[in-house]
Structures are given as C-alpha cells and as structure tokens.
Write an enzyme that holds these catalytic residues in place. Structure first.
Site, PDB file in Angstrom:
ATOM      1  N   ASP A  99       0.879  -1.185   0.000  1.00  0.00           N
ATOM      2  CA  ASP A  99       0.000   0.000   0.000  1.00  0.00           C
ATOM      3  C   ASP A  99       0.909   1.225   0.000  1.00  0.00           C
ATOM      4  OD1 ASP A  99      -1.678   2.145   0.666  1.00  0.00           O
ATOM      5  OD2 ASP A  99      -3.020   0.859   1.828  1.00  0.00           O
ATOM      6  N   ASP A 127      -3.156   2.512  -5.742  1.00  0.00           N
ATOM      7  CA  ASP A 127      -2.007   2.471  -4.833  1.00  0.00           C
ATOM      8  C   ASP A 127      -1.847   1.183  -4.042  1.00  0.00           C
ATOM      9  OD1 ASP A 127      -3.847   2.781  -2.734  1.00  0.00           O
ATOM     10  OD2 ASP A 127      -2.399   3.971  -1.595  1.00  0.00           O
ATOM     11  N   GLU A 128      -2.524   0.091  -4.468  1.00  0.00           N
ATOM     12  CA  GLU A 128      -2.396  -1.161  -3.719  1.00  0.00           C
ATOM     13  C   GLU A 128      -2.241  -2.346  -4.658  1.00  0.00           C
ATOM     14  OE1 GLU A 128      -5.480  -2.008  -0.751  1.00  0.00           O
ATOM     15  OE2 GLU A 128      -5.384   0.118  -0.224  1.00  0.00           O
TER      16      GLU A 128
HETATM   17  N1  DCP Z   1      -8.059   9.099  -2.114  1.00  0.00           N
HETATM   18  C1  DCP Z   1      -8.987  10.073  -2.454  1.00  0.00           C
HETATM   19  N2  DCP Z   1     -10.087  10.308  -1.630  1.00  0.00           N
HETATM   20  C2  DCP Z   1     -10.259   9.578  -0.492  1.00  0.00           C
HETATM   21  C3  DCP Z   1      -9.313   8.570  -0.152  1.00  0.00           C
HETATM   22  C4  DCP Z   1      -8.213   8.352  -0.992  1.00  0.00           C
HETATM   23  O1  DCP Z   1      -8.848  10.736  -3.479  1.00  0.00           O
HETATM   24  N3  DCP Z   1     -11.317   9.823   0.302  1.00  0.00           N
HETATM   25  C5  DCP Z   1      -6.866   8.911  -3.000  1.00  0.00           C
HETATM   26  C6  DCP Z   1      -5.710   9.728  -2.497  1.00  0.00           C
HETATM   27  C7  DCP Z   1      -4.796   8.746  -1.850  1.00  0.00           C
HETATM   28  C8  DCP Z   1      -5.067   7.454  -2.628  1.00  0.00           C
HETATM   29  O2  DCP Z   1      -6.440   7.543  -3.017  1.00  0.00           O
HETATM   30  O3  DCP Z   1      -3.449   9.141  -1.905  1.00  0.00           O
HETATM   31  C9  DCP Z   1      -4.826   6.202  -1.822  1.00  0.00           C
HETATM   32  O4  DCP Z   1      -5.685   6.160  -0.697  1.00  0.00           O
HETATM   33  P1  DCP Z   1      -5.271   5.532   0.703  1.00  0.00           P
HETATM   34  O5  DCP Z   1      -6.515   5.322   1.456  1.00  0.00           O
HETATM   35  O6  DCP Z   1      -4.356   4.378   0.529  1.00  0.00           O
HETATM   36  O7  DCP Z   1      -4.515   6.709   1.443  1.00  0.00           O
HETATM   37  P2  DCP Z   1      -3.071   7.302   1.245  1.00  0.00           P
HETATM   38  O8  DCP Z   1      -2.226   6.506   0.311  1.00  0.00           O
HETATM   39  O9  DCP Z   1      -3.219   8.726   0.891  1.00  0.00           O
HETATM   40  O10 DCP Z   1      -2.496   7.249   2.722  1.00  0.00           O
HETATM   41  P3  DCP Z   1      -1.917   6.011   3.555  1.00  0.00           P
HETATM   42  O11 DCP Z   1      -0.494   6.359   3.826  1.00  0.00           O
HETATM   43  O12 DCP Z   1      -2.754   6.026   4.802  1.00  0.00           O
HETATM   44  O13 DCP Z   1      -2.087   4.786   2.753  1.00  0.00           O
HETATM   45 CA    CA Z   2      -1.947   4.260   0.534  1.00  0.00          CA
HETATM   46 CA    CA Z   3      -4.723   2.252  -0.119  1.00  0.00          CA
END
Ligand code: DCP
Ligand code: CA
Ligand code: CA
Length: 382
Positions: A28, A128-129
């Site tokens: 992730d 991202d996963e």
């Molecule tokens: N995303 C978005 N709106 C949301 C949640 C996520 O646009 N409500 C997008 C932005 C993030 C990406 O999807 O960068 C991946 O979501 P993740 O939930 O994996 O969160 P992050 O990668 O940002 O943070 P983490 O470090 O907690 O994985």
């Molecule tokens: Ca992420």
């Molecule tokens: Ca994610």
C-alpha cells in the site's frame, strides 16, 4: 463426494509439504497523491501538504483527497472539506495542491510494473495497492519473504523514490490488515501460527468489509474486537447478518480466507455518466437514469466475457462538488440484477449523506475476472 474431499485435502497437504505455506504480500503506497507531489518537489517534504479536489464554486470548496503525515498531525485527513483543512492549518506554512491524477497514475504504473516482476501472481487493486503471491518465489518461507520485501522496498525507493507499507500473511485478508497496522514505510509479518493473536485485540472495524454501521451493530451485540467476533456463535451471526455475511465475518475473524490472487485487468473499469433532466435527490428518478446506464455497462461486460467485483456510483452535486460511493462484492458476478441492487444501495447511502440535489450521476464497475479464466481454473482443479 467424500472421496473427492479427501483427495482435495491430501492435495493440500502435499502442496504444503512440497512448496510450503501460501505467502501473500499487500503493498500500500504511503500517502500516495501527496508523496507524488513531494517527489517532484522535495522542498515540500518538511511542510504540511494537502492534495484536494477543488469543485470551483468558491476558492476553497471541495474535499481533501489525501495529506502527507506532517499535515495529518493537524487533523487533516482524506475526505474532510478543504475549508476545514485550511482552518486547521491556519498560521502554518502549508501547501495546498489540486489532484494531478495523470501524473500519479504514471508513477503508480512504474511501481506496479516493478512489484509485478517480484511476484508469482500479481493483482492490482486501485491506484495504490497490490497483492503479490510469492509462495513459490520464497518457497513458503516467511523469513525469506521478509528479506524479499526489504529488497523490493529499497529498490523502489532507489529507482522511483516512493515508500510503501507492506503486510505479509498466509492470505489476502491477513496481509491487508497487516499492511494497515504500520504506516508509513512499515513492514508487518504475520505467520500462520500468529494469525489469531495478531487479530484478536484489533477492533472489528479493521476487518475489510466492516464499516461504521456494521461495527456499531456488532458493538450492540457485545462484539468489539476481532477476537470477540471469532468466538461468537456462528449461527447467531447468520441470524443477525444473513448466511453469506455471517459466514464471511466468522471466517474472517478467524483469519480464514481462500481468495486467490488473480491476475485481472484491475486497472480497467467500465463506466457511464449522464446529466439528469433536472437536479434531483429523488431515488426513483435517479434509478431511472442509472438503470439506463447499467444496461449499457452490462452489454460491454458481456461482450468482454467478464465478471465484476467492484461497483461504484459517482454524483456531481448541484454545486459541482463530487461525491462517490463504492463497494466490493463478496464474489465476482455478471448478474445485472445484482448490479442494479448494489447501485441502489450505494445511491441510498449517498442521498442519505447530504440534502443537496444531484446534477449528474454515474455508475462504474471494475476488478474484472474473465469468465474463461474461472472455467479454466475450475476444470484444472478437478
Ligand atoms: N483518495 C482520495 N479520496 C479519499 C481517499 C483516498 O482521493 N477519500 C486517493 C488519495 C490517496 C489514494 O487515493 O493518496 C490512496 O488512498 P489511501 O486510502 O491508501 O490513502 P493514502 O495513500 O493517501 O495514505 P496512507 O499512507 O494512509 O495509505
Ligand atoms: Ca496508501
Ligand atoms: Ca490504499
């Protein structure tokens, strides 16, 4: 039938003896959109960085997509309104940027290609996963899997400059929960013998598929931790949640999950979006429109001989802000009725969240598997 069962069990045992345990990794990418922004502008690293979708109505209307960990310390998280983020970062040298999806996708593609090269089987889930089945590659050794992950992390950091968190487990479910438990740049290894002790004390909401509503319902039944759920009478779970979900919750809480890592065209989706005759939040008017969209989506699905596992709806609201809802089904399907039912549930929950009328409505399906593949897998199994 009994004979067949024992052959299958013997096969399983032989498989274990010959190749060792199944080992699944879940990668992730950390604070992904914001980390991409830091990558092209390293000066941002020490500042709070907020990436958002700007609806354009006023300067700050819209929502936060994600924020780096510096910004999260100020209570800025995915999904909150941008004006609230701005308020929480008042008097701080913070940077607000609009989403640049094309750029993030380009970086994601490069990382995914690298990750894929280290796996026996690879399944990307969203931007991202990704799940990697490495059972053969590390010959069933969790120790070797840990070393492999260290190597992949270093390589991706060196070549692309992005960090990610990784969970290692005997199945997808455990790998996913493991990856979530140490971010950013984390690595969590859960061996089969540690699965129950690892899950036991976590809140039920950490199980994929258990959202706010379900965990509240479980809390009322006295189920707070995954351990509580694991020991709860399975028949009582079925009485409360229905057979499919009851059994799924019971198995998941016990760390049991047999979903294979399947090579699918996950990056792909089929979607349609359309403007409503007039702005509305009336369910039947919305369903009239989504039914038309679904017909056309379903035609495409049948043409490519696939099944979908994820369903989403997207709404452009009267003020042009965007809201979306999606869910993953328990198993893949090509049934139009199930698609309609899922869309209706998502719409109901979307309408319930805001008083605002909707201007445009869209439907999307993704996480495809090919019907041909399923047939092939089944026949080769026997
Ligand atoms: N995303 C978005 N709106 C949301 C949640 C996520 O646009 N409500 C997008 C932005 C993030 C990406 O999807 O960068 C991946 O979501 P993740 O939930 O994996 O969160 P992050 O990668 O940002 O943070 P983490 O470090 O907690 O994985
Ligand atoms: Ca992420
Ligand atoms: Ca994610």
């Amino acid at each position: 039938m009994k004979g067949l069962t024992s052959i299958l069990i013997i096969n399983k045992i032989w498989r274990k003896v010959l190749v060792g345990s199944t080992i699944i990794l879940l990668a992730d990418l950390d604070y992904f959109f914001a980390q991409c922004e830091e990558l092209r502008n390293p000066d941002l690293k020490i500042k709070p960085v907020v990436v958002g979708v700007y609806s354009g109505r006023t300067q700050d209307s819209g929502a936060v997509s994600t924020a780096n960990y510096v910004a999260r310390k100020y209570g800025v998280n995915s999904g909150i309104p941008l004006h609230l983020a701005r308020k929480r970062l008042q008097n701080v040298d913070a940077v607000f940027l609009p989403v640049d999806y094309k750029y993030y996708k380009h970086i994601s593609d490069e990382i995914m290609a690298q990750l894929r090269s280290y796996s026996d089987l690879f399944e990307q889930v969203g931007i991202d996963e990704a799940y990697l089945d490495v059972s053969k590659k590390v010959q069933g050794s969790f120790k070797a899997a840990g070393l492999l992950v260290e190597k992949i992390k270093n390589e991706v950091k060196k070549k692309i400059g992005i960090s990610f968190s990784m969970g290692i487990g005997p199945n997808k479910l455990v790998a996913k929960i493991a990856a979530d438990s140490n971010k950013p740049d984390g690595l969590t290894i859960v061996k089969p013998s540690n699965v129950n002790s690892f899950l036991e004390s976590l809140p039920v909401s950490r199980l994929p598929g258990i959202g706010k509503k379900t965990s509240q319902k479980m809390n009322l039944l006295g189920i707070n931790t995954i351990g509580d759920l694991a020991h709860y009478d399975v028949q009582s779970l079925i009485d409360s949640f229905g057979r499919n979900l009851g059994v799924y919750y019971h198995n998941s809480a016990n760390g049991v999950n047999n979903e294979p890592v399947h090579e699918a065209n996950e990056a792909e989706s089929i979607s349609r979006i359309s403007t409503l005759k007039e702005n509305t939040r009336d369910l039947s008017a919305l369903l009239d429109k989504t039914d038309q969209l679904i017909l056309s989506i379903h035609r495409d699905l049948l043409n490519r001989n696939s099944k979908f596992k994820r369903v989403g709806v997207i709404a452009i609201m009267a003020n042009l802000s965007v809201r979306s809802k999606s869910k993953t089904l328990l198993s893949s399907s090509d049934q139009i009725d199930l698609l309609k039912k899922s869309v209706q549930n998502l719409l109901e929950s979307l309408i319930g969240e805001s008083e605002m009328k909707i201007r445009r409505i869209g439907v999307k399906i993704s996480e495809f598997t090919s019907n041909k593949e399923t047939q092939k897998q089944l026949s080769s199994y026997f």
